[in-house]
Scaffold this active site. Structure first.
Site, PDB file in Angstrom:
ATOM      1  N   MET A 179      41.895  30.365  35.891  1.00  0.00           N
ATOM      2  CA  MET A 179      41.784  30.335  37.358  1.00  0.00           C
ATOM      3  C   MET A 179      40.626  31.203  37.844  1.00  0.00           C
ATOM      4  O   MET A 179      40.141  31.021  38.954  1.00  0.00           O
ATOM      5  CB  MET A 179      43.079  30.822  37.997  1.00  0.00           C
ATOM      6  CG  MET A 179      44.212  29.843  37.881  1.00  0.00           C
ATOM      7  SD  MET A 179      45.489  30.346  39.036  1.00  0.00           S
ATOM      8  CE  MET A 179      46.841  29.384  38.428  1.00  0.00           C
ATOM      9  N   LYS A 189      47.861  38.167  50.577  1.00  0.00           N
ATOM     10  CA  LYS A 189      48.544  36.867  50.663  1.00  0.00           C
ATOM     11  C   LYS A 189      50.029  37.013  51.050  1.00  0.00           C
ATOM     12  O   LYS A 189      50.565  36.176  51.767  1.00  0.00           O
ATOM     13  CB  LYS A 189      48.423  36.115  49.340  1.00  0.00           C
ATOM     14  CG  LYS A 189      47.019  35.610  49.052  1.00  0.00           C
ATOM     15  CD  LYS A 189      47.006  34.770  47.786  1.00  0.00           C
ATOM     16  CE  LYS A 189      45.600  34.275  47.477  1.00  0.00           C
ATOM     17  NZ  LYS A 189      45.568  33.387  46.317  1.00  0.00           N
ATOM     18  N   ASP A 241      46.764  26.827  47.120  1.00  0.00           N
ATOM     19  CA  ASP A 241      46.298  27.105  45.753  1.00  0.00           C
ATOM     20  C   ASP A 241      46.808  26.058  44.745  1.00  0.00           C
ATOM     21  O   ASP A 241      46.051  25.603  43.882  1.00  0.00           O
ATOM     22  CB  ASP A 241      46.760  28.498  45.295  1.00  0.00           C
ATOM     23  CG  ASP A 241      45.894  29.611  45.866  1.00  0.00           C
ATOM     24  OD1 ASP A 241      44.746  29.328  46.272  1.00  0.00           O
ATOM     25  OD2 ASP A 241      46.367  30.762  45.895  1.00  0.00           O
TER      26      ASP A 241
HETATM   27  P1  NDP Z   1      48.400  39.267  40.564  1.00  0.00           P
HETATM   28  O1  NDP Z   1      47.906  40.665  40.641  1.00  0.00           O
HETATM   29  O2  NDP Z   1      49.458  38.817  41.506  1.00  0.00           O
HETATM   30  O3  NDP Z   1      48.978  38.998  39.068  1.00  0.00           O
HETATM   31  C1  NDP Z   1      48.284  39.440  37.967  1.00  0.00           C
HETATM   32  C2  NDP Z   1      48.888  38.863  36.684  1.00  0.00           C
HETATM   33  O4  NDP Z   1      47.994  39.184  35.614  1.00  0.00           O
HETATM   34  C3  NDP Z   1      50.245  39.451  36.308  1.00  0.00           C
HETATM   35  O5  NDP Z   1      51.007  38.449  35.687  1.00  0.00           O
HETATM   36  C4  NDP Z   1      49.855  40.554  35.300  1.00  0.00           C
HETATM   37  O6  NDP Z   1      50.863  40.836  34.359  1.00  0.00           O
HETATM   38  C5  NDP Z   1      48.710  39.879  34.590  1.00  0.00           C
HETATM   39  N1  NDP Z   1      47.768  40.819  33.956  1.00  0.00           N
HETATM   40  C6  NDP Z   1      46.929  41.686  34.569  1.00  0.00           C
HETATM   41  N2  NDP Z   1      46.193  42.350  33.660  1.00  0.00           N
HETATM   42  C7  NDP Z   1      46.581  41.886  32.431  1.00  0.00           C
HETATM   43  C8  NDP Z   1      46.188  42.186  31.087  1.00  0.00           C
HETATM   44  N3  NDP Z   1      45.239  43.084  30.820  1.00  0.00           N
HETATM   45  N4  NDP Z   1      46.808  41.526  30.084  1.00  0.00           N
HETATM   46  C9  NDP Z   1      47.767  40.606  30.342  1.00  0.00           C
HETATM   47  N5  NDP Z   1      48.188  40.283  31.597  1.00  0.00           N
HETATM   48  C10 NDP Z   1      47.596  40.918  32.626  1.00  0.00           C
HETATM   49  O7  NDP Z   1      47.088  38.352  40.648  1.00  0.00           O
HETATM   50  P2  NDP Z   1      47.018  36.823  41.161  1.00  0.00           P
HETATM   51  O8  NDP Z   1      48.168  36.095  40.569  1.00  0.00           O
HETATM   52  O9  NDP Z   1      46.854  36.771  42.624  1.00  0.00           O
HETATM   53  O10 NDP Z   1      45.632  36.310  40.528  1.00  0.00           O
HETATM   54  C11 NDP Z   1      45.505  36.002  39.155  1.00  0.00           C
HETATM   55  C12 NDP Z   1      44.121  35.401  38.874  1.00  0.00           C
HETATM   56  O11 NDP Z   1      43.982  34.123  39.478  1.00  0.00           O
HETATM   57  C13 NDP Z   1      42.952  36.256  39.397  1.00  0.00           C
HETATM   58  O12 NDP Z   1      41.925  36.245  38.427  1.00  0.00           O
HETATM   59  C14 NDP Z   1      42.510  35.503  40.626  1.00  0.00           C
HETATM   60  O13 NDP Z   1      41.146  35.718  40.926  1.00  0.00           O
HETATM   61  C15 NDP Z   1      42.759  34.054  40.190  1.00  0.00           C
HETATM   62  N6  NDP Z   1      42.909  33.128  41.315  1.00  0.00           N
HETATM   63  C16 NDP Z   1      42.005  32.095  41.436  1.00  0.00           C
HETATM   64  C17 NDP Z   1      42.108  31.182  42.467  1.00  0.00           C
HETATM   65  C18 NDP Z   1      41.108  30.076  42.574  1.00  0.00           C
HETATM   66  O14 NDP Z   1      41.068  29.400  43.597  1.00  0.00           O
HETATM   67  N7  NDP Z   1      40.306  29.810  41.541  1.00  0.00           N
HETATM   68  C19 NDP Z   1      43.183  31.269  43.474  1.00  0.00           C
HETATM   69  C20 NDP Z   1      44.109  32.369  43.245  1.00  0.00           C
HETATM   70  C21 NDP Z   1      43.949  33.258  42.210  1.00  0.00           C
HETATM   71  P3  NDP Z   1      52.041  41.916  34.671  1.00  0.00           P
HETATM   72  O15 NDP Z   1      53.067  41.158  35.464  1.00  0.00           O
HETATM   73  O16 NDP Z   1      52.499  42.332  33.341  1.00  0.00           O
HETATM   74  O17 NDP Z   1      51.398  43.031  35.467  1.00  0.00           O
END
Ligand code: NDP
Length: 271
Positions: free
Chosen positions: A214, A65, A101
């Site tokens: 999400m 993205k 989104d």
């Molecule tokens: P990113 O990789 O950009 O961000 C991941 C986030 O999750 C960060 O804030 C990270 O925290 C946190 N995280 C990851 N693992 C853990 C954990 N074990 N415990 C706590 N926090 C955690 O991912 P995206 O933002 O792109 O996507 C996030 C979710 O949204 C995904 O599941 C994706 O599939 C979903 N999504 C759904 C859409 C839809 O249309 N339904 C559209 C877009 C996304 P940290 O900063 O500490 O690493």
């Protein structure tokens, strides 16, 4: 036939081709929409080739993205705010980038789930790309407050600073979330997709809370279970996926397809 695609890696399990096929069928149109897996480091080459060969538009998912956002020649205000693009379109020789989104989430919350966000207390878990893309659209609905809580607290702080001019936003660490149940808790973390249990403060959920993940399918189960254990209602992000796709279809083809039958169809397939 007009050609579209979704770019990502991995992409084999993407529901986007099925969603757009259902939209086109309902609209009486014929389109060619495929999932294209792009190997690491080759986004520009694949995307350029797709559009050079006549592609009209593409959706973009993880991990591309941000690449899509920088590669496009023209960026919408929504994409600029999100710093990422899930939508590309060729128009007048330019590649335009957008981010649908936030509009997808808002449509699912307000139209499908009947939520009125004005004056509500919202909690957003996560500070990654998805969280960044939905903050401005959520604040535009004038909630009382929006707390962004993230495992890496610094990232939540950065987002709260960046969006301070858009509404009442604050940040916290996961163990410092303000007390009391929230009206809507949104999970925008990706841990569930890797089967990791989220350690969320249980008091954020109450009987009147909508807990919105999400993610969807198996990835959304742990968050829903934690919320339901406290009496909250839970929803996954399938509706958001369908609504962001409808926004894409609208931008590409000038009509917004009906989403409810498509959502029902997908739910039946996934059940
Ligand atoms: P990113 O990789 O950009 O961000 C991941 C986030 O999750 C960060 O804030 C990270 O925290 C946190 N995280 C990851 N693992 C853990 C954990 N074990 N415990 C706590 N926090 C955690 O991912 P995206 O933002 O792109 O996507 C996030 C979710 O949204 C995904 O599941 C994706 O599939 C979903 N999504 C759904 C859409 C839809 O249309 N339904 C559209 C877009 C996304 P940290 O900063 O500490 O690493």
């Amino acid at each position: 036939m007009d050609r579209y695609a979704v770019f990502g890696n991995p992409i084999a399990h993407s529901l986007s081709p099925a969603i757009h096929a259902l939209f086109a069928k309902a609209e009486g149109e014929t389109i060619d929409y495929r999932a294209i897996e792009i190997p690491a480091g080759r986004f520009m080459i694949f995307a350029q080739r797709f559009f050079d060969e006549g592609g009209r538009g593409a959706n973009v998912t993880l991990p591309y993205k941000v690449n899509a956002f920088h590669w496009a020649g023209v960026r919408s205000a929504r994409a600029e705010l999100a710093g990422a693009a899930n939508f590309l379109m060729k128009r007048g020789g330019n590649i335009e980038a957008d981010n649908t989104d936030g509009a997808g989430l808002v449509a699912d919350l307000t139209m499908n789930l009947g939520e009125d966000l004005r004056g509500k207390r919202l909690l957003l878990f996560g500070a990654g790309g998805a969280a960044r893309g939905v903050i401005a659209p959520l604040l535009a609905l004038e909630p009382r407050s929006l707390v962004v809580a993230n495992r890496t607290a610094e990232r939540a702080r950065d987002l709260a600073r960046q969006f301070a001019a858009h509404g009442a936003i604050e940040s916290s660490a996961l163990d410092g979330v303000p007390p009391g149940a929230f009206d809507i808790v949104i999970n925008a973390t990706s841990g569930g997709t890797r089967g990791e249990a989220l350690s969320l403060p249980p008091q954020v959920f109450g009987p009147d809370t909508l807990a919105y993940d999400m993610a969807y399918g198996a990835s959304a189960r742990s968050f829903a279970a934690q919320a339901q254990a406290r009496g909250a209602r839970a929803s996954d992000g399938l509706g958001m996926l369908v609504e962001q796709a409808a926004e894409s279809y609208l931008l590409w083809r000038g009509k917004r397809p009906a989403t409810r039958p498509v959502l029902e169809d997908l739910r039946a397939r996934l059940a």
